[in-house]
Design a protein around this motif. Structure first.
Motif, PDB file in Angstrom:
ATOM      1  N   TYR A  45      16.156 -12.444 -21.407  1.00  0.00           N
ATOM      2  CA  TYR A  45      14.972 -13.919 -21.527  1.00  0.00           C
ATOM      3  C   TYR A  45      16.016 -14.919 -20.793  1.00  0.00           C
ATOM      4  O   TYR A  45      16.852 -14.274 -20.111  1.00  0.00           O
ATOM      5  CB  TYR A  45      15.271 -14.598 -23.014  1.00  0.00           C
ATOM      6  N   THR A  46      15.003 -15.455 -20.082  1.00  0.00           N
ATOM      7  CA  THR A  46      15.297 -16.235 -19.137  1.00  0.00           C
ATOM      8  C   THR A  46      14.927 -17.637 -19.344  1.00  0.00           C
ATOM      9  O   THR A  46      14.205 -18.286 -19.813  1.00  0.00           O
ATOM     10  CB  THR A  46      14.227 -16.436 -17.802  1.00  0.00           C
ATOM     11  N   ILE A  47      16.585 -18.812 -19.015  1.00  0.00           N
ATOM     12  CA  ILE A  47      15.984 -20.157 -19.532  1.00  0.00           C
ATOM     13  C   ILE A  47      16.090 -20.878 -18.174  1.00  0.00           C
ATOM     14  O   ILE A  47      17.053 -20.501 -17.408  1.00  0.00           O
ATOM     15  CB  ILE A  47      17.488 -21.180 -19.980  1.00  0.00           C
ATOM     16  N   SER A  48      15.676 -21.806 -17.811  1.00  0.00           N
ATOM     17  CA  SER A  48      15.198 -22.638 -16.479  1.00  0.00           C
ATOM     18  C   SER A  48      14.656 -24.133 -16.555  1.00  0.00           C
ATOM     19  O   SER A  48      14.216 -24.654 -17.703  1.00  0.00           O
ATOM     20  CB  SER A  48      14.031 -21.971 -15.404  1.00  0.00           C
ATOM     21  N   ARG A  49      15.189 -24.814 -15.701  1.00  0.00           N
ATOM     22  CA  ARG A  49      14.806 -25.514 -16.046  1.00  0.00           C
ATOM     23  C   ARG A  49      15.013 -26.944 -14.492  1.00  0.00           C
ATOM     24  O   ARG A  49      15.312 -26.200 -13.974  1.00  0.00           O
ATOM     25  CB  ARG A  49      15.631 -26.825 -16.378  1.00  0.00           C
ATOM     26  N   SER A  50      14.185 -27.036 -13.585  1.00  0.00           N
ATOM     27  CA  SER A  50      14.066 -28.613 -12.962  1.00  0.00           C
ATOM     28  C   SER A  50      14.617 -29.544 -12.750  1.00  0.00           C
ATOM     29  O   SER A  50      14.696 -30.721 -13.669  1.00  0.00           O
ATOM     30  CB  SER A  50      12.629 -28.397 -12.190  1.00  0.00           C
ATOM     31  N   VAL A  51      15.204 -29.756 -12.190  1.00  0.00           N
ATOM     32  CA  VAL A  51      15.929 -31.775 -11.698  1.00  0.00           C
ATOM     33  C   VAL A  51      15.124 -32.026 -10.181  1.00  0.00           C
ATOM     34  O   VAL A  51      14.696 -31.398  -8.999  1.00  0.00           O
ATOM     35  CB  VAL A  51      17.243 -31.269 -11.507  1.00  0.00           C
ATOM     36  N   VAL A  84      14.568 -38.803  -9.057  1.00  0.00           N
ATOM     37  CA  VAL A  84      13.496 -38.887  -9.631  1.00  0.00           C
ATOM     38  C   VAL A  84      12.702 -38.854 -11.105  1.00  0.00           C
ATOM     39  O   VAL A  84      11.962 -39.226 -11.601  1.00  0.00           O
ATOM     40  CB  VAL A  84      12.100 -38.616  -8.459  1.00  0.00           C
ATOM     41  N   GLY A  85      13.985 -37.977 -12.260  1.00  0.00           N
ATOM     42  CA  GLY A  85      14.070 -37.234 -12.955  1.00  0.00           C
ATOM     43  C   GLY A  85      13.804 -35.842 -12.838  1.00  0.00           C
ATOM     44  O   GLY A  85      13.938 -35.127 -12.391  1.00  0.00           O
ATOM     45  N   GLY A  86      14.104 -35.711 -14.204  1.00  0.00           N
ATOM     46  CA  GLY A  86      14.177 -34.363 -14.682  1.00  0.00           C
ATOM     47  C   GLY A  86      12.581 -33.486 -15.634  1.00  0.00           C
ATOM     48  O   GLY A  86      12.218 -34.724 -15.275  1.00  0.00           O
ATOM     49  N   SER A  87      13.129 -32.647 -15.861  1.00  0.00           N
ATOM     50  CA  SER A  87      11.883 -32.549 -16.389  1.00  0.00           C
ATOM     51  C   SER A  87      12.681 -31.230 -17.246  1.00  0.00           C
ATOM     52  O   SER A  87      13.897 -30.988 -17.838  1.00  0.00           O
ATOM     53  CB  SER A  87      11.035 -30.472 -15.501  1.00  0.00           C
ATOM     54  N   ALA A  88      12.188 -30.866 -18.983  1.00  0.00           N
ATOM     55  CA  ALA A  88      12.510 -29.533 -20.097  1.00  0.00           C
ATOM     56  C   ALA A  88      12.596 -28.450 -19.705  1.00  0.00           C
ATOM     57  O   ALA A  88      12.208 -28.360 -18.939  1.00  0.00           O
ATOM     58  CB  ALA A  88      11.273 -29.918 -21.072  1.00  0.00           C
TER      59      ALA A  88
END
Length: 202
Positions: free
Chosen positions: A32-38, A56-60
């Motif tokens: 499985y893969t976990i990712s997050r963008s900043v 300017v913000g992060g994401s879930a």
């Protein structure tokens, strides 16, 4: 792993009254893969060719995985093979509009799918909402009944308390994975562990 048996991964529906009956994965996911963008943006600058980076913000976080279902491999006899959709239908039900929930900001009653909890033993959990689901059927009986399927699921984090790892001191996914790598190294194997008996899920 208890009593020589691998712990099964499961997806647990959640509503306003708490958790419902877990949906156990027929086979554990291979990976499985976990990712997050900043999010950053660049502001023009006369002192730097790359500009000034402004946050300017992060994401879930997002969890993506594939779940494998195969009733043909589990058949009791040649003529007794179940329709694989019997086991994948509960997952599709999680994407459907359920009971009404109150929107805290507007106090309006809205219909929406519920949250889910992806859980694999006691190592960690991921509370989320399902954002996409795709099902591929790959094996059929002579009458057209599908008996093998792969479901691709994407989940987006919905709880800040989501735990990405288990408690210290306990058996964790990392320890199991590290053991597989060490045994493979001892045998001189340096290829893709997922394609061998070293890395297959249960």
């Amino acid at each position: 792993m208890a009593g020589g048996q691998f712990t099964k991964a499961q997806i647990v529906p959640i509503d306003g009254n708490g958790r419902k009956t877990p949906i156990e994965c027929m086979f554990n996911p291979r990976e499985y893969t976990i990712s997050r963008s900043v999010d950053w943006k660049s502001q023009n600058s006369d002192t730097s060719d790359t500009g000034n980076k402004v946050f300017v913000g992060g994401s879930a976080a997002t969890l993506t995985l594939e779940l494998f279902f195969d009733t043909y491999a589990r058949r009791q006899s040649a003529g007794a093979v179940e329709d694989v959709r019997k086991y994948t239908a509960p997952l599709w039900a999680l994407t459907q509009i359920g009971d009404k929930e109150t929107d805290r900001a507007s106090a309006l009653q809205k219909n929406r799918p519920g949250k889910v909890l992806f859980q694999w033993g006691s190592t960690w959990h991921f509370e989320a909402v399902i954002t996409s689901m795709e099902q591929q059927f790959t094996l059929f009986m002579p009458d057209g009944t599908p008996v093998r399927s792969v479901i691709k699921v994407s989940l987006e984090q919905a709880d800040r308390s989501t735990a990405f790892h288990g408690a210290s001191g306990g058996t964790s996914t990392y320890h199991v994975s590290q053991g597989i790598r060490e045994r493979a190294a001892q045998r001189g194997f340096v290829g893709d562990l997922r394609a061998t008996s070293f890395g297959k899920g249960s």
